[in-house]
Design a protein around this motif. Structure first.
Motif, mmCIF file in Angstrom:
data_model
loop_
_atom_site.group_PDB
_atom_site.id
_atom_site.type_symbol
_atom_site.label_atom_id
_atom_site.label_comp_id
_atom_site.label_asym_id
_atom_site.label_seq_id
_atom_site.Cartn_x
_atom_site.Cartn_y
_atom_site.Cartn_z
ATOM 1 N N GLU A 24 2.399 0.533 7.102
ATOM 2 C CA GLU A 24 2.277 0.520 8.559
ATOM 3 C C GLU A 24 3.584 0.019 9.173
ATOM 4 O O GLU A 24 4.418 -0.561 8.493
ATOM 5 C CB GLU A 24 1.099 -0.361 8.977
ATOM 6 N N HIS A 25 3.736 0.230 10.452
ATOM 7 C CA HIS A 25 4.938 -0.211 11.160
ATOM 8 C C HIS A 25 4.914 -1.720 11.343
ATOM 9 O O HIS A 25 3.857 -2.328 11.473
ATOM 10 C CB HIS A 25 5.048 0.473 12.524
ATOM 11 N N GLY A 26 6.096 -2.305 11.338
ATOM 12 C CA GLY A 26 6.221 -3.741 11.567
ATOM 13 C C GLY A 26 7.430 -4.010 12.442
ATOM 14 O O GLY A 26 8.315 -3.163 12.561
ATOM 15 N N LYS A 58 5.442 -8.496 6.089
ATOM 16 C CA LYS A 58 3.974 -8.517 6.027
ATOM 17 C C LYS A 58 3.327 -7.146 6.199
ATOM 18 O O LYS A 58 2.100 -7.039 6.270
ATOM 19 C CB LYS A 58 3.435 -9.466 7.091
ATOM 20 N N ARG A 59 4.147 -6.086 6.260
ATOM 21 C CA ARG A 59 3.583 -4.746 6.444
ATOM 22 C C ARG A 59 2.650 -4.377 5.300
ATOM 23 O O ARG A 59 3.000 -4.534 4.137
ATOM 24 C CB ARG A 59 4.703 -3.714 6.543
ATOM 25 N N LYS A 60 1.484 -3.860 5.638
ATOM 26 C CA LYS A 60 0.493 -3.440 4.643
ATOM 27 C C LYS A 60 0.585 -1.935 4.426
ATOM 28 O O LYS A 60 1.105 -1.202 5.274
ATOM 29 C CB LYS A 60 -0.912 -3.806 5.124
ATOM 30 N N LEU A 61 0.031 -1.484 3.308
ATOM 31 C CA LEU A 61 -0.041 -0.052 3.044
ATOM 32 C C LEU A 61 -1.003 0.618 4.017
ATOM 33 O O LEU A 61 -2.019 0.034 4.400
ATOM 34 C CB LEU A 61 -0.526 0.201 1.614
ATOM 35 N N LYS A 108 -2.258 4.222 0.340
ATOM 36 C CA LYS A 108 -3.147 3.787 -0.751
ATOM 37 C C LYS A 108 -3.720 4.984 -1.500
ATOM 38 O O LYS A 108 -3.808 4.977 -2.733
ATOM 39 C CB LYS A 108 -4.292 2.929 -0.196
ATOM 40 N N TYR A 109 -4.102 5.998 -0.749
ATOM 41 C CA TYR A 109 -4.680 7.201 -1.362
ATOM 42 C C TYR A 109 -3.679 7.860 -2.319
ATOM 43 O O TYR A 109 -4.017 8.194 -3.455
ATOM 44 C CB TYR A 109 -5.122 8.179 -0.269
ATOM 45 N N LYS A 110 -2.451 8.044 -1.847
ATOM 46 C CA LYS A 110 -1.428 8.692 -2.683
ATOM 47 C C LYS A 110 -1.099 7.854 -3.913
ATOM 48 O O LYS A 110 -0.893 8.388 -5.004
ATOM 49 C CB LYS A 110 -0.170 8.969 -1.857
ATOM 50 N N ALA A 139 7.073 -8.747 -0.917
ATOM 51 C CA ALA A 139 6.587 -8.192 0.350
ATOM 52 C C ALA A 139 5.169 -7.645 0.164
ATOM 53 O O ALA A 139 4.825 -7.127 -0.902
ATOM 54 C CB ALA A 139 7.518 -7.087 0.847
ATOM 55 N N THR A 140 4.361 -7.730 1.188
ATOM 56 C CA THR A 140 2.957 -7.323 1.110
ATOM 57 C C THR A 140 2.807 -5.902 0.594
ATOM 58 O O THR A 140 1.981 -5.640 -0.286
ATOM 59 C CB THR A 140 2.283 -7.477 2.492
ATOM 60 N N ARG A 141 3.591 -4.959 1.100
ATOM 61 C CA ARG A 141 3.437 -3.560 0.704
ATOM 62 C C ARG A 141 3.780 -3.315 -0.763
ATOM 63 O O ARG A 141 3.187 -2.450 -1.397
ATOM 64 C CB ARG A 141 4.245 -2.646 1.628
#
Length: 159
Positions: A14-16, A24-27, A32-34, A57-59
């Motif tokens: 996601e955008h941050g 802290k950007r999450k998938l 996640k699907y890919k 990093a979160t991602r």
């Protein structure tokens, strides 16, 4: 013995905004699907790593978690220096590895992860997209020797 280095760019995130927002950007759901599709292929092939290294990093942590659930990894380690690391920084981390370690996956960020791929293989047309993985065979039995310009052969790219 030959070394194998798998380079995985984190999945779509996601955008941050700002430094802390980026970290802290999450998938995304699509990211996640890919990654799960990629993980299924790796599981089917019974892929195994001696060591999985990831940025904190979160991602990248989320990316590594999805992959780790599908493969056998003997050790999993976060390396702070891998967050937005340049090629030289990634090489410094890898150069510290024991030569008893033969198969390593690094989950990181562009541009450093793609630049490392280009450096090792002399394949300059490749830029890893989010969730894209490249396997490099290093023609050396010591990490320090194998991590030099052109010492790797690109074995495969998966996404």
């Amino acid at each position: 013995m030959t070394k194998y280095l798998t380079l995985l760019r984190h999945g779509e995130a996601e955008h941050g905004y700002g430094q802390s927002g980026d970290f802290k950007r999450k998938l995304t759901r699509d990211g996640k699907y890919k990654l799960q599709r990629l993980a299924n292929v790796l599981k089917e092939r019974k892929v195994e790593f001696d060591l999985l290294l990831k940025s904190p990093a979160t991602r990248t942590v989320e990316t590594a978690g999805i992959i780790r659930d599908a493969v056998l990894s003997h050790e999993d380690r976060e390396e702070g220096v891998l967050y937005l690391a340049e090629t030289d920084d990634i090489i410094k981390v890898l150069n510290k590895l024991s030569d008893d370690i033969h198969k390593v996956m690094v989950v990181g960020h562009n541009p450093g992860i793609s630049a490392l791929l280009s450096f090792l293989t002399n394949e300059y047309q490749i830029s890893l997209s989010p969730g894209m993985m490249a396997v490099v065979e290093l023609h050396a039995d010591k990490w320090e020797l194998g991590l030099t310009r052109g010492m790797g052969t690109l074995q495969e790219i998966l996404q």
